[in-house]
Design a protein around this motif. Structure first.
Motif, PDB file in Angstrom:
ATOM      1  N   SER A  67      33.921  25.209  -0.427  1.00 20.68           N
ATOM      2  CA  SER A  67      34.291  26.524   0.092  1.00 20.68           C
ATOM      3  C   SER A  67      33.382  27.609  -0.482  1.00 20.68           C
ATOM      4  CB  SER A  67      35.750  26.830  -0.233  1.00 20.68           C
ATOM      5  OG  SER A  67      36.103  28.102   0.224  1.00 20.68           O
ATOM      6  N   ARG A  68      33.143  27.566  -1.778  1.00 20.34           N
ATOM      7  CA  ARG A  68      32.270  28.554  -2.425  1.00 20.34           C
ATOM      8  C   ARG A  68      30.867  28.498  -1.836  1.00 20.34           C
ATOM      9  NH1 ARG A  68      28.353  29.198  -5.903  1.00 20.34           N
ATOM     10  NH2 ARG A  68      28.069  26.980  -6.278  1.00 20.34           N
ATOM     11  N   THR A  70      29.864  27.270   1.154  1.00 19.29           N
ATOM     12  CA  THR A  70      29.791  27.699   2.553  1.00 19.29           C
ATOM     13  C   THR A  70      29.931  29.214   2.680  1.00 19.29           C
ATOM     14  OG1 THR A  70      32.138  27.186   2.917  1.00 19.29           O
ATOM     15  CG2 THR A  70      30.519  25.484   3.521  1.00 19.29           C
ATOM     16  N   LYS A  71      30.709  29.834   1.801  1.00 18.41           N
ATOM     17  CA  LYS A  71      30.808  31.304   1.814  1.00 18.41           C
ATOM     18  C   LYS A  71      29.476  31.932   1.415  1.00 18.41           C
ATOM     19  CE  LYS A  71      35.739  31.565   1.142  1.00 18.41           C
ATOM     20  NZ  LYS A  71      36.825  31.654   0.190  1.00 18.41           N
ATOM     21  N   TYR A 138      36.541  22.089   6.657  1.00 19.03           N
ATOM     22  CA  TYR A 138      35.124  22.012   6.320  1.00 19.03           C
ATOM     23  C   TYR A 138      34.485  20.852   7.068  1.00 19.03           C
ATOM     24  CZ  TYR A 138      36.991  24.825   2.625  1.00 19.03           C
ATOM     25  OH  TYR A 138      37.649  25.791   1.930  1.00 19.03           O
TER      26      TYR A 138
END
Length: 167
Positions: A67-68, A70-71, A138
């Motif tokens: 998540s980190r 892809t952000k 994801y």
């Protein structure tokens, strides 16, 4: 490290830049950042060696780390603007920490998850197998599916700096 919730017996120690974990069923070599606490590791290269001599490699990520990343890629434009995550030999786990990663590897080995058609790690003796894990939040895509040509496949999902050290 001696025991986990699944009663996995293991011994662990630093071996040069590697954090080496030995269990009854396999030996794993992790290459964590030496400044990172072992129970907080969320992105690490690993090699698993089985008693039959086969060796499996993986880059292990937590869901939070994916998540980190892809952000961040959304801001930089990498990996289709952060809309996907792809990494050869990738394994995504829920919880951080070497101990928890060792438990996941042991459970995958016990269930045949490393050897079956949906293997998540690849043997170094063979051509790499495609990653077959999908998470609803994801999507993990083979870059060949969305790249205009095989020569220009976007593999930025693995773009991270080496964590090798002289420890």
């Amino acid at each position: 490290m001696t025991s986990t919730s699944t009663e996995l017996r293991s011994e662990a120690r630093w071996d040069g830049p590697y954090y080496r974990v030995r269990t009854d069923g396999f030996e794993a070599f992790f290459l964590p950042n030496p400044e990172e606490a072992l129970d907080k590791v969320c992105n690490v290269d690993a090699e698993v060696r089985l008693p039959d001599g086969s060796r499996w490699s993986a880059t292990i990520f937590t869901v939070a780390e994916v998540s980190r990343l892809t952000k961040r890629w959304e801001e930089t434009g990498e990996a289709a603007g952060g809309r996907c995550f792809w990494c050869s030999d990738g394994l995504i786990v829920r919880d951080p920490g070497i101990r928890k990663m060792v438990t996941v590897i042991a459970e995958l080995l016990a269930s045949g998850g490393l050897m079956g058609p949906s293997a998540v790690l690849t043997t170094r003796r063979e051509r790499p197998l495609p990653l077959r894990i999908s998470l609803s939040l994801y999507p993990i895509l083979d870059p060949m599916l969305w790249s205009p040509s095989p020569q220009k496949a976007d593999t930025s999902g693995c773009g991270r700096t080496s964590r090798r050290s002289t420890r």
